[in-house]
Enzyme design. Structure first.
Site, PDB file in Angstrom:
ATOM      1  N   ARG A 114       0.841  -1.193   0.000  1.00 28.96           N
ATOM      2  CA  ARG A 114       0.000   0.000   0.000  1.00 28.96           C
ATOM      3  C   ARG A 114       0.882   1.251   0.000  1.00 28.96           C
ATOM      4  NH1 ARG A 114      -5.195   1.744  -0.952  1.00 28.96           N
ATOM      5  NH2 ARG A 114      -6.118   2.897   0.758  1.00 28.96           N
ATOM      6  N   THR A 389     -10.090  -0.018  -9.546  1.00 29.84           N
ATOM      7  CA  THR A 389      -9.065  -0.854  -8.928  1.00 29.84           C
ATOM      8  C   THR A 389      -9.116  -2.123  -9.744  1.00 29.84           C
ATOM      9  OG1 THR A 389      -9.503   0.091  -6.759  1.00 29.84           O
ATOM     10  CG2 THR A 389      -8.568  -2.109  -6.743  1.00 29.84           C
ATOM     11  N   THR A 407      -4.315  -0.827  -6.991  1.00 25.63           N
ATOM     12  CA  THR A 407      -5.125   0.323  -7.368  1.00 25.63           C
ATOM     13  C   THR A 407      -4.315   1.604  -7.455  1.00 25.63           C
ATOM     14  OG1 THR A 407      -7.132   1.549  -6.740  1.00 25.63           O
ATOM     15  CG2 THR A 407      -5.693   0.904  -4.950  1.00 25.63           C
ATOM     16  N   ASN A 409      -6.519   4.131  -6.935  1.00 26.61           N
ATOM     17  CA  ASN A 409      -7.742   4.672  -6.351  1.00 26.61           C
ATOM     18  C   ASN A 409      -8.782   4.950  -7.419  1.00 26.61           C
ATOM     19  OD1 ASN A 409      -9.429   5.262  -4.272  1.00 26.61           O
ATOM     20  ND2 ASN A 409      -8.737   7.373  -4.006  1.00 26.61           N
ATOM     21  N   SER A 460      -7.692   1.107   3.687  1.00 29.67           N
ATOM     22  CA  SER A 460      -8.187   0.550   2.422  1.00 29.67           C
ATOM     23  C   SER A 460      -9.347  -0.405   2.687  1.00 29.67           C
ATOM     24  CB  SER A 460      -7.053  -0.211   1.743  1.00 29.67           C
ATOM     25  OG  SER A 460      -7.524  -0.903   0.607  1.00 29.67           O
ATOM     26  N   SER A 461     -10.092  -0.694   1.642  1.00 33.36           N
ATOM     27  CA  SER A 461     -11.137  -1.730   1.729  1.00 33.36           C
ATOM     28  C   SER A 461     -10.763  -2.954   0.903  1.00 33.36           C
ATOM     29  CB  SER A 461     -12.466  -1.186   1.190  1.00 33.36           C
ATOM     30  OG  SER A 461     -12.879  -0.103   1.958  1.00 33.36           O
ATOM     31  N   GLY A 481     -13.951  -1.849  -6.285  1.00 28.87           N
ATOM     32  CA  GLY A 481     -15.284  -1.344  -5.939  1.00 28.87           C
ATOM     33  C   GLY A 481     -15.332  -0.465  -4.712  1.00 28.87           C
ATOM     34  N   GLY A 482     -14.190   0.077  -4.287  1.00 25.11           N
ATOM     35  CA  GLY A 482     -14.182   0.990  -3.138  1.00 25.11           C
ATOM     36  C   GLY A 482     -14.790   0.326  -1.916  1.00 25.11           C
TER      37      GLY A 482
END
Ligand code: DON
Length: 577
Positions: A114, A389, A407, A409, A460-461, A481-482
């Site tokens: 990340r 992403t 990603t 973002n 993050s998700s 998909g956030g």
């Protein structure tokens, strides 16, 4: 021509041949279609399976497996290829998470690559003079970029777990950038859609549009010389080049010219981290998913724990009762997300507590099986994420599985290409809470745990997940998909374990989502009107919106590999051999 056909047609009327042919075709289709009793067939393989969001990446990675490479080799090859062919999400200047499961070593590890906040980042860097969060700054400026992790993360994966060199893994990507590839309709449409955002920057305009400003149309060839040169430098000098060499210099010069914060020091100091994945169980299956700084794994496990207490299979797939219970559990988990989740290198996340069965049982008691609990009675709000992403899943014949989500973002990140280097900058800084405790642009609130701090990773998700059964890799899955990533992943796990769908059906089935705030139950097309009415009666504000996620998944069962590419992305492809 096949001699058998010639003999068959001798003296047999054409009508009969046509009837026989039809029978043959139908038999073939049916044989595939009845696989596991489903209408939709997954792709099958025995020695290797790759599922990505782009067929060129799938093919590049499959070639690696066919030559005897392992899933990690194929994953790194796919990731670099996606950086060339799918610039809206594939990247070398973003970040992500890779879960690797080795059956032989009986271990599952998570590589956290990340992005990090630059060392000069401050908690109030996105606030305007009145103290309001400025989303333009956090999303579309040079300040939006976190220190990229992708190149370091992929290189670490290869060094520690792969069998080929970085140079070998980069060959298809360099070829695709240098020689170009044929533009697909989604590629062309994406650039048309984001014309204003990308043309704002001269460096981006000249990469993504023709010299006269016109569009690349489907069928034309798209070549990226600067990106090819950057990839060649990495290929020749290693990942270090990206962080200390000419590429780093170009990135830092771009920052200096436009008031960005990333310095050579930041680049040099970036390092990925190997973490333990979050672990849980669901109806006898072992769930491994991404640990913080992702909230994904924690909440996938937490929601599954809550739902384990109900006879979901009996309630039925996408029935009103199943959807109601899923939505209620999702709300509770997302409320926790805003309070507790952030970078574990900076704050203490009560991981154990959040993923314990006992805690889930306590939460379950607050769920009314008949009525939706209003979100404002649950707790404080949390931020919303969106856009682009990409995830891929790969398995090999050696018992390795890779689940990778990465990603920049938003679609095309911040829209800013680094002059001379040919790649887009991420806008991951927007995943921090620009102003903890105060509503953001969407009227939502972020948590203190996720405030901006120097060198911290933004929450993050992303939830790359591997499910094992009796010690063997079983389901490899994950999605973009956030904020919907967590619930998308959850539903594919449930579609397989609770509802017995084959992987293609599990991936394609209509999805639902609740993220606590806004207090609405988001659904995709395909949930019946009757079901919606029952949900509304229970008190849900049901909102049908566009498709969510693009979950590329694999199941391994009885020695066979089954791939399911998400039809929500028209370029997605599963391929096995
Ligand atoms: O890390 C996150 O959770 C977000 N930056 C992911 C964004 C995303 O998935 C957008 N994709 N569709």
């Amino acid at each position: 021509m096949n001699a058998a056909y010639v003999r068959l047609s001798d003296g047999i009327p054409v009508r009969i041949i046509a009837a026989i042919m039809l029978l043959l075709v139908t038999t073939t289709v049916n044989a595939a279609a009845i696989l596991e009793g489903e209408r939709m067939s997954p792709v099958q393989g025995r020695e290797g399976m790759v599922v990505t969001s782009h067929f060129l990446a799938t093919q590049a990675a499959l070639e690696v497996l066919k030559k005897g490479g392992n899933a990690i080799d194929a994953a790194v090859t796919a990731a670099f290829s996606l950086a060339v062919i799918q610039p809206r999400s594939g990247n070398i200047a973003g970040g992500g998470f890779m879960l690797i499961s080795s059956e032989q070593n009986d271990e599952v590890v998570a590589i956290d690559y990340r992005e990090k906040a630059p060392s000069k980042a401050t908690a109030d860097m996105f606030l305007d003079e009145e103290g309001n969060a400025d989303s333009q700054l956090s999303r579309y400026s040079h300040l939006a970029a976190g220190v990229p992790g992708t190149v370091a993360g992929l290189s670490l994966a290869l060094e520690k777990y792969g069998t080929i060199s970085l140079k070998e893994a980069l060959v298809p990507a360099i070829h695709l950038a240098e020689k170009g590839f044929v533009v697909t309709p989604p590629f062309s449409d994406g650039l048309k859609e984001k014309e204003t955002m990308l043309k704002k920057w001269e460096s981006s305009a000249k990469i993504f549009y023709k010299p006269d400003g016109s569009f690349y149309e489907p069928g034309e060839r798209f070549i990226q010389k600067d990106l090819a040169a950057t990839l060649r430098r990495i290929s020749e000098q290693g990942a270090k080049e990206f962080y200390e060499g000419k590429t780093a210099e170009l990135l830092v010069a771009e920052m200096a010219k436009h008031d960005g914060l990333i310095t050579m020091e930041d680049m040099k100091n970036y390092s990925p981290t190997i973490r333990e994945p979050v672990q849980g169980t669901y109806r006898g299956y072992d769930i491994y998913s991404m640990s913080p700084p992702s909230s994904g794994g924690v909440h996938v496990v937490q929601i599954l724990n809550m739902l384990e207490g109900y006879p979901i299979a009996e309630y039925g797939h996408n029935s009103a009762q199943t959807i109601h219970l899923m939505a209620e559990a999702m709300k509770l988990a997302y409320a926790d997300r805003s309070f507790y989740l952030g970078d574990v290198d900076f704050i203490k996340v009560p991981l154990k507590g959040l993923t314990e069965k006992e805690y889930a049982a306590t939460l379950r008691k607050t769920i009314d099986p008949e009525k939706a609990v209003p979100s404002n009675t649950i707790g404080k709000p949390q931020p919303y994420e969106s856009n682009e992403t990409t995830h891929f899943s790969i398995v090999d014949t050696f018992g390795n599985a890779v689940s990778n989500t990465y990603t920049i973002n938003f679609s095309y990140g911040s829209g800013i290409v680094v002059e001379g280097a040919g790649f887009l900058l991420n806008n991951e800084m927007d995943d921090f809470s620009a102003k903890p405790g105060v509503p953001n642009a969407y009227g939502l609130i972020g948590g203190e745990a996720n405030k901006i701090e120097p060198n911290k990773r933004m929450l993050s998700s992303m939830s790359p997940t591997i499910v094992k059964h009796q010690g063997e890799n079983f389901l490899i899955t994950g999605s973009p998909g956030g904020s919907r990533i967590i619930t998308t992943t959850l539903q594919v796990i449930m579609n397989v374990i609770d509802h017995g769908l084959n992987i293609q059906s599990a991936v394609a089935a209509p999805r639902i989502h609740h993220q606590w705030l806004p207090d609405e139950l988001r659904i995709e097309e395909g949930i019946s009107v009757d079901t919606i009415k029952i949900l509304q009666k229970k008190g849900h504000r049901v909102k049908q919106q566009e498709a969510m996620g693009a979950i590329q998944s694999i199941i391994i069962k009885d020695g066979m590999m089954y791939g399911g590419a998400d039809p929500r992305k028209s370029t997605a492809q599963a391929a096995g051999f």
